[in-house]
Write a protein that holds these residues in place. Structure first.
Motif, PDB file in Angstrom:
ATOM      1  N   ILE A 132      48.490  -1.152  24.578  1.00 24.12           N
ATOM      2  CA  ILE A 132      47.779  -1.401  25.845  1.00 24.12           C
ATOM      3  C   ILE A 132      46.812  -0.249  26.101  1.00 24.12           C
ATOM      4  O   ILE A 132      47.187   0.927  26.002  1.00 24.12           O
ATOM      5  N   ILE A 133      45.574  -0.617  26.410  1.00 23.45           N
ATOM      6  CA  ILE A 133      44.585   0.371  26.852  1.00 23.45           C
ATOM      7  C   ILE A 133      44.483   0.191  28.363  1.00 23.45           C
ATOM      8  O   ILE A 133      44.122  -0.890  28.837  1.00 23.45           O
ATOM      9  N   ALA A 158      35.448   5.084  28.187  1.00 24.91           N
ATOM     10  CA  ALA A 158      36.550   5.468  27.291  1.00 24.91           C
ATOM     11  C   ALA A 158      37.354   4.242  26.868  1.00 24.91           C
ATOM     12  O   ALA A 158      37.648   4.053  25.680  1.00 24.91           O
ATOM     13  N   GLY A 159      37.731   3.418  27.833  1.00 23.34           N
ATOM     14  CA  GLY A 159      38.557   2.249  27.528  1.00 23.34           C
ATOM     15  C   GLY A 159      37.883   1.308  26.550  1.00 23.34           C
ATOM     16  O   GLY A 159      38.475   0.890  25.551  1.00 23.34           O
ATOM     17  N   TRP A 160      36.601   1.039  26.796  1.00 20.06           N
ATOM     18  CA  TRP A 160      35.935   0.062  25.933  1.00 20.06           C
ATOM     19  C   TRP A 160      35.550   0.657  24.585  1.00 20.06           C
ATOM     20  O   TRP A 160      35.489  -0.065  23.580  1.00 20.06           O
ATOM     21  N   MET A 161      35.314   1.975  24.544  1.00 17.66           N
ATOM     22  CA  MET A 161      35.072   2.579  23.214  1.00 17.66           C
ATOM     23  C   MET A 161      36.363   2.523  22.388  1.00 17.66           C
ATOM     24  O   MET A 161      36.349   2.233  21.190  1.00 17.66           O
ATOM     25  N   ALA A 162      37.484   2.792  23.045  1.00 17.12           N
ATOM     26  CA  ALA A 162      38.777   2.721  22.334  1.00 17.12           C
ATOM     27  C   ALA A 162      39.039   1.290  21.881  1.00 17.12           C
ATOM     28  O   ALA A 162      39.446   1.053  20.731  1.00 17.12           O
ATOM     29  N   LEU A 190      30.232  -3.176  24.908  1.00 21.99           N
ATOM     30  CA  LEU A 190      31.420  -2.948  24.072  1.00 21.99           C
ATOM     31  C   LEU A 190      32.526  -3.954  24.388  1.00 21.99           C
ATOM     32  O   LEU A 190      33.331  -4.288  23.525  1.00 21.99           O
ATOM     33  N   ARG A 191      32.538  -4.442  25.602  1.00 19.78           N
ATOM     34  CA  ARG A 191      33.538  -5.463  25.937  1.00 19.78           C
ATOM     35  C   ARG A 191      33.313  -6.719  25.074  1.00 19.78           C
ATOM     36  O   ARG A 191      34.238  -7.244  24.468  1.00 19.78           O
ATOM     37  N   LYS A 192      32.052  -7.148  25.027  1.00 22.66           N
ATOM     38  CA  LYS A 192      31.723  -8.327  24.220  1.00 22.66           C
ATOM     39  C   LYS A 192      32.092  -8.071  22.750  1.00 22.66           C
ATOM     40  O   LYS A 192      32.687  -8.901  22.082  1.00 22.66           O
ATOM     41  N   PHE A 193      31.734  -6.886  22.296  1.00 22.87           N
ATOM     42  CA  PHE A 193      32.010  -6.498  20.907  1.00 22.87           C
ATOM     43  C   PHE A 193      33.528  -6.541  20.643  1.00 22.87           C
ATOM     44  O   PHE A 193      33.990  -7.126  19.672  1.00 22.87           O
ATOM     45  N   SER A 194      34.302  -5.948  21.544  1.00 19.73           N
ATOM     46  CA  SER A 194      35.760  -5.843  21.353  1.00 19.73           C
ATOM     47  C   SER A 194      36.421  -7.210  21.402  1.00 19.73           C
ATOM     48  O   SER A 194      37.320  -7.500  20.608  1.00 19.73           O
TER      49      SER A 194
END
Ligand code: FAD
Length: 489
Positions: free
Chosen positions: A8-9, A15-19, A162-166
């Protein structure tokens, strides 16, 4: 020893979305990754200047640079211009590249120092390609990383991107406010996160990206914090975005004020502005006025005050929890190093990924490396405040005369007496040390004797050749504004 199958992030800022992006890309098929964020709480909303290591992070993730720049309204950054730092009305640019040409026995600064003495050298930054390109507002991608660069980006658009990417790599997003973090009685490991809705989410490993709140690392695990505010006394910031009034320049501006400094970060569509200050010498209302009196362009939002305490979380990895971003500590943004530290923790964690279960030796090694990284960056930032000729306010008098960490005191002394700089192991900054020391007015007493074996003419030819090579390269670069426009289309 519990296998790590479910992570869980907590938190969905930068930070959250890079992780999430890095873990998803590398482990998305093997591990279940969930990110919890709260729209109601939101993110810190700043953090828009980066350093060249971000280019490397994007390469690891195979992020398409054009697409990323288009989606985040990014511009290129070649360095930071420091104005009024050494003294009022003085400026220099800390650029990302290397200055001059070293010899194996002596750094370029020794040749430059002698050249200065003989009256045949330009100022130090004249021998750095990135610095000259920045000043002339030029940019192009060059082969073999010929021009070192980073980005200015819109932080909220970056998190969205990054959300879309993740999510493309299977990361699941849960919207909700965390109300409780449960730990196991037996070993103190985190077991689950409960949301205000009552939902309980369990995992084997947790990444705390909840920002300054550090809900997991501090509030649940009581990890502890080392305060560095006696060396870096600024504890407040005000941020405001404004309309652009001119073409974006390829550098950040850092303008020293009476009790802190102001940043200007030019994006494609707007400018990010802010004032970092010390509340002991400047109250919030006066800080707001000072900032608003020193911006170009109409404000696009109401100025926002952010309070912080400089220092580091005593452990970045504690039990089955890793702190990434503001939850792990904070160094003020003078050298744009926070996002770099985020990616360092993520990359380090992936290299040490405890698939078979958490072991203490991994934790200890991780924390040792992380402490090394942040302590060296801390020293570099303190250098800017301490080595100054400014004497015009209480704040600057404090900074100039304060005790600094022994590691920094030694570096300053060594440079002053011998002109020598060294890179300590794998520390982040290298050429930057001499750029900033000289920029802040620290001049060595001696140069390396090797330089004296060159005649004046030889030294002059050597310096001129470096300068000419830079001129040739500058001639093939484009205007930064046009390059960004063309590149992002
Ligand atoms: P945040 O952005 O605060 O995100 C925290 C997340 O946790 C949010 O999604 C929030 O909703 C969530 N959250 C918190 N509590 C809960 C809860 N109870 N339930 C659910 N979710 C919760 N860095 C740079 O590299 N360059 C810069 O130029 C730079 N400038 C800066 C200027 C200032 C003034 C400051 C303060 C910082 C700056 N930084 C900079 C640092 C940078 O902003 C941060 O490192 C970066 O934004 C990462 O923040 P974060 O994701 O850790 O925290």
């Amino acid at each position: 020893m519990k296998k790590i199958e479910n992570i869980i992030i907590a938190g969905g800022g930068t930070a959250g979305w890079m992780a999430a992006a890095a873990l998803g890309k590398l482990l998305g098929k093997a591990v279940k990754i969930t990110l919890i964020e709260s729209d109601e709480i939101g993110t810190v909303g700043v953090g828009e200047a980066t350093i060249p290591t971000m280019v490397f992070f994007h390469k690891l993730l195979e992020i398409n640079e054009r697409e990323f720049m288009r989606e985040t309204n990014a511009t290129f950054k070649l360095g930071i211009q420091f104005e009024n730092w050494r003294q009022l009305n003085h400026k220099y640019l800390h650029a990302f590249g290397v200055t001059g040409k070293d010899c194996w026995a002596a750094g370029f600064q020794h040749f430059w120092l002698r050249g200065k003495e003989l009256g045949i050298a330009e100022e130090f930054g004249h021998y750095c390609l990135e610095r000259r390109a920045a000043e002339e507002h030029l940019f192009s991608h060059l082969p073999n990383n010929g021009l070192n660069y980073a980005f200015h980006l819109d932080a909220s658009l970056y998190a969205k991107y990054l959300r879309k990417f993740s999510e493309g790599f299977g990361v699941r997003r849960v919207e909700g406010k965390i109300s409780h973090v449960s730990t196991a009685e037996s070993n103190g490991f985190i077991e689950a996160i409960t949301l205000e809705s009552g939902a309980r989410l369990e995992a084997d490993f947790f990444i705390d990206c909840t920002g300054f709140r550090a809900l997991l690392m501090e509030q649940a695990l009581h990890t502890g914090y080392e305060d560095w505010s006696h060396w870096l006394p600024c504890d407040s910031a005000i941020a405001v975005q404004t309309e652009s009034t001119s073409a974006p320049v390829p550098y950040t501006r850092s303008i020293a004020r009476t009790a802190g400094w102001q940043w200007r970060i030019p994006l494609q569509h707007r400018v990010g502005n802010g004032l970092v200050y010390c509340s002991q010498y400047l109250d919030d209302e006066s800080a707001k006025k000072l900032l608003l009196n020193n911006i170009d362009g109409e404000p696009l939002n109401a100025p926002r005050v952010i309070k912080f305490r400089t220092g580091r979380r005593l452990k970045q990895w504690n039990k089955n929890c890793l702190a990434v971003g503001l939850s792990s500590g904070f160094l003020e943004p003078l050298e744009s190093t926070s996002i770099h530290l985020i990616q360092q923790n993520i990359i380090r964690f992936l290299r040490m990924f405890p698939a078979g279960g958490v072991v203490q030796s991994d934790i200890d090694e991780f924390n040792r490396q992380a402490e090394f990284d942040i302590a060296h960056i801390r020293d570099f930032i303190i250098l800017h405040y301490h080595v100054t000729e400014r004497n015009d306010s209480e704040f600057w008098r404090y900074c100039r005369t304060m005790e600094v960490p022994e590691s920094l005191r030694h570096r300053i002394q060594l440079f002053k007496e011998t002109g020598r700089v060294f890179r300590d192991g794998n520390e982040l900054f290298d050429d930057s040390w001499q750029q900033v020391m000289i920029g802040q007015g620290l001049m060595p007493k001696h140069h390396h004797p090797l330089v004296d074996t060159m005649s004046k003419e030889e030294l002059q030819t050597f310096l001129q050749q470096i300068s000419k090579n830079i001129d040739y390269t500058l001639a093939i670069l484009s205007s930064h504004e046009e390059y960004v426009e063309h590149y992002c289309k």
